[in-house]
Design a protein around this motif. Structure first.
Motif, mmCIF file in Angstrom:
data_model
loop_
_atom_site.group_PDB
_atom_site.id
_atom_site.type_symbol
_atom_site.label_atom_id
_atom_site.label_comp_id
_atom_site.label_asym_id
_atom_site.label_seq_id
_atom_site.Cartn_x
_atom_site.Cartn_y
_atom_site.Cartn_z
ATOM 1 N N ASP A 1 0.843 -1.120 0.138
ATOM 2 C CA ASP A 1 -0.024 0.009 -0.056
ATOM 3 C C ASP A 1 0.856 1.121 -0.090
ATOM 4 N N LYS A 2 0.524 2.353 -0.564
ATOM 5 C CA LYS A 2 1.403 3.401 -0.839
ATOM 6 C C LYS A 2 1.408 4.119 0.279
ATOM 7 N N LEU A 3 0.568 3.933 1.388
ATOM 8 C CA LEU A 3 0.419 4.834 2.493
ATOM 9 C C LEU A 3 1.211 3.851 3.814
ATOM 10 N N HIS A 4 0.899 2.671 3.756
ATOM 11 C CA HIS A 4 1.313 1.947 4.909
ATOM 12 C C HIS A 4 2.288 0.722 4.492
ATOM 13 N N THR B 1 9.596 -9.044 6.999
ATOM 14 C CA THR B 1 8.721 -8.249 6.236
ATOM 15 C C THR B 1 8.181 -8.994 5.183
ATOM 16 N N ALA B 2 6.823 -9.115 5.130
ATOM 17 C CA ALA B 2 6.123 -9.972 4.299
ATOM 18 C C ALA B 2 5.867 -9.123 3.022
ATOM 19 N N THR B 3 6.669 -9.083 2.153
ATOM 20 C CA THR B 3 6.592 -8.360 0.763
ATOM 21 C C THR B 3 7.188 -9.033 -0.337
ATOM 22 N N ASP B 4 7.043 -8.352 -1.587
ATOM 23 C CA ASP B 4 7.728 -8.776 -2.836
ATOM 24 C C ASP B 4 8.737 -7.810 -3.197
ATOM 25 N N TYR B 5 9.249 -8.129 -4.459
ATOM 26 C CA TYR B 5 10.424 -7.107 -4.878
ATOM 27 C C TYR B 5 9.470 -5.809 -5.348
ATOM 28 N N ASP B 6 8.425 -5.629 -5.755
ATOM 29 C CA ASP B 6 7.656 -4.633 -6.102
ATOM 30 C C ASP B 6 7.473 -3.433 -4.878
ATOM 31 N N GLY B 7 7.126 -4.369 -3.786
ATOM 32 C CA GLY B 7 6.833 -3.700 -2.621
ATOM 33 C C GLY B 7 8.172 -3.132 -1.915
ATOM 34 N N ALA B 8 9.212 -3.804 -2.034
ATOM 35 C CA ALA B 8 10.509 -3.490 -1.210
ATOM 36 C C ALA B 8 11.230 -2.373 -1.986
ATOM 37 N N VAL B 9 10.841 -2.384 -3.412
ATOM 38 C CA VAL B 9 11.456 -1.229 -4.323
ATOM 39 C C VAL B 9 10.796 -0.068 -4.166
ATOM 40 N N ALA B 10 9.424 -0.166 -3.994
ATOM 41 C CA ALA B 10 8.736 0.987 -3.916
ATOM 42 C C ALA B 10 8.983 1.875 -2.471
ATOM 43 N N MET B 11 9.192 1.147 -1.362
ATOM 44 C CA MET B 11 9.557 1.741 -0.274
ATOM 45 C C MET B 11 11.077 2.306 -0.254
ATOM 46 N N ILE B 12 11.922 1.570 -0.941
ATOM 47 C CA ILE B 12 13.224 2.424 -1.191
ATOM 48 C C ILE B 12 13.357 3.462 -1.912
ATOM 49 N N ALA C 1 4.485 -15.598 -2.903
ATOM 50 C CA ALA C 1 4.802 -16.464 -4.169
ATOM 51 C C ALA C 1 6.436 -16.485 -4.457
ATOM 52 N N ASP C 2 6.835 -15.552 -4.095
ATOM 53 C CA ASP C 2 8.565 -15.732 -4.128
ATOM 54 C C ASP C 2 9.223 -15.201 -3.006
ATOM 55 N N ASN D 1 18.913 -9.928 -6.638
ATOM 56 C CA ASN D 1 18.203 -9.459 -7.458
ATOM 57 C C ASN D 1 17.372 -8.213 -7.204
ATOM 58 N N LEU D 2 17.210 -8.114 -5.834
ATOM 59 C CA LEU D 2 16.814 -6.726 -5.369
ATOM 60 C C LEU D 2 17.970 -5.632 -5.566
ATOM 61 N N MET D 3 18.886 -6.108 -5.523
ATOM 62 C CA MET D 3 20.009 -4.917 -5.999
ATOM 63 C C MET D 3 19.723 -4.562 -7.479
ATOM 64 N N LEU D 4 19.531 -5.396 -8.212
ATOM 65 C CA LEU D 4 19.411 -5.157 -9.808
ATOM 66 C C LEU D 4 17.924 -4.374 -10.110
ATOM 67 N N ALA D 5 17.011 -4.776 -9.161
ATOM 68 C CA ALA D 5 15.681 -4.063 -9.418
ATOM 69 C C ALA D 5 15.636 -2.667 -8.673
ATOM 70 N N THR D 6 16.348 -2.514 -7.656
ATOM 71 C CA THR D 6 16.556 -1.192 -7.141
ATOM 72 C C THR D 6 17.665 -0.188 -8.230
ATOM 73 N N CYS D 7 18.502 -0.892 -8.551
ATOM 74 C CA CYS D 7 19.261 -0.015 -9.575
ATOM 75 C C CYS D 7 18.580 0.354 -10.786
ATOM 76 N N ALA D 8 17.625 -0.502 -11.182
ATOM 77 C CA ALA D 8 16.597 -0.180 -12.477
ATOM 78 C C ALA D 8 15.850 0.846 -12.003
ATOM 79 N N ALA D 9 15.024 0.733 -10.643
ATOM 80 C CA ALA D 9 14.382 1.850 -10.356
ATOM 81 C C ALA D 9 15.144 3.419 -10.053
#
Length: 277
Positions: free
Chosen positions: A8-11, A24-35, A94-95, A101-109
């Motif tokens: 969630d964008k607010l929580h 933390t129960a999240t995925d790549y998208d959620g983690a990168v969004a917070m970062i 799910a994963d 992989n998080l490092m690469l996803a964060t670099c892309a963002a």
């Protein structure tokens, strides 16, 4: 509970105690969004992706468990950590969120949003190769600083100048490759004064620089990456995998039956900073 796909964008996403370590129960998208959000808002954010060994460092050391539980994002790097969350809390992840992989996803963002990064840790030659590989993958990525490890503990008087160097570089986040648990200690001790995301990314520096090979995808999927790494570095890693892995499974079973419980809120604050450099 529905499967998690983003935050969630607010929580922030929920955390669950796994042997006293809040994961933390999240995925790549959620983690990168917070970062990304923390980098844009210049807010401290401690991030670590923990496999079994990382969780067990907190189980065996109450002070380090305090450090881990003060990080805002402690992600399920290893499949057994993800399985543990799914089994105990039915979060239906799910994963895993694998550190490299998080490092690469964060670099892309970071490239997409124009956020420059700093790299901290490893030898100068490693950082040089790593920067070259990252720029090949992300041509518009801004690498504001690449600071090698000094392979020693820093003096307290050295902390301020290091923070000033990173902040004056213009970096919006720092990726730290000091190895577990040194990099988690570093994230805990530096994130608040840096006022930016600090990502402890484990062996990602070595993988992406081409110095270490990663386990085949099928071994990663079935939680056998530990076996691959043990075969690559048996002398260094035998204790980590042959002793800690069974101990983790045993304690997880005891937690599931209610016979084992470590309260994540009852941990002693470290008496002094370690200042790994």
């Amino acid at each position: 509970m529905t499967a998690l796909t983003s935050i969630d964008k607010l929580h922030p996403p929920p955390k669950y105690s796994l042997l006293g370590v809040r994961v933390t129960a999240t995925d790549y998208d959620g983690a990168v969004a917070m970062i990304v959000r923390a980098a844009q808002q210049r807010q401290p954010l401690g991030v670590s992706a923990l496999a079994v060994h990382g969780v067990m460092t907190g189980v065996l050391d109450p002070e380090h468990r305090h450090r881990l539980n003060q990080l805002e994002l402690v992600l399920p790097d290893g499949q057994p950590v993800r399985w543990g969350l799914n089994w105990l809390y039915r979060v239906r992840l799910a994963d895993r969120v694998y550190g490299p992989n998080l490092m690469l996803a964060t670099c892309a963002a970071a490239e997409q949003h124009g956020i420059s990064i700093a790299l901290y840790g490893g030898k100068a030659e490693l950082l040089s190769r790593l920067q070259q590989k990252l720029i090949e993958k992300f041509p518009r990525l801004q690498i504001a600083a690449a600071i090698p490890s000094q392979f020693r503990r820093l003096q307290p008087s050295e902390k301020g100048p290091l923070i000033a160097t990173i902040k004056s570089s213009g970096a919006g986040m720092v990726m730290v490759g000091l190895g577990c648990p040194r990099q988690e200690v570093w994230a805990y001790e530096f994130k608040d004064q840096l006022q930016m995301p600090v990502l402890a990314v484990g062996a990602a520096f070595n993988f992406h620089a081409g110095e270490l090979s990663q386990a085949p995808a099928w071994m990663q999927r079935w939680g056998l990456e530990w076996f691959y790494r043990l075969m690559m570095e048996p002398r260094r890693l035998w204790h980590r995998y042959l002793l800690l892995n069974p101990y983790y499974v045993w304690l997880l079973g005891l937690q599931a039956t209610g016979l084992y419980h470590l309260d994540p809120d009852k941990t002693p604050k470290p008496k002094q900073e370690i200042l790994y450099g």
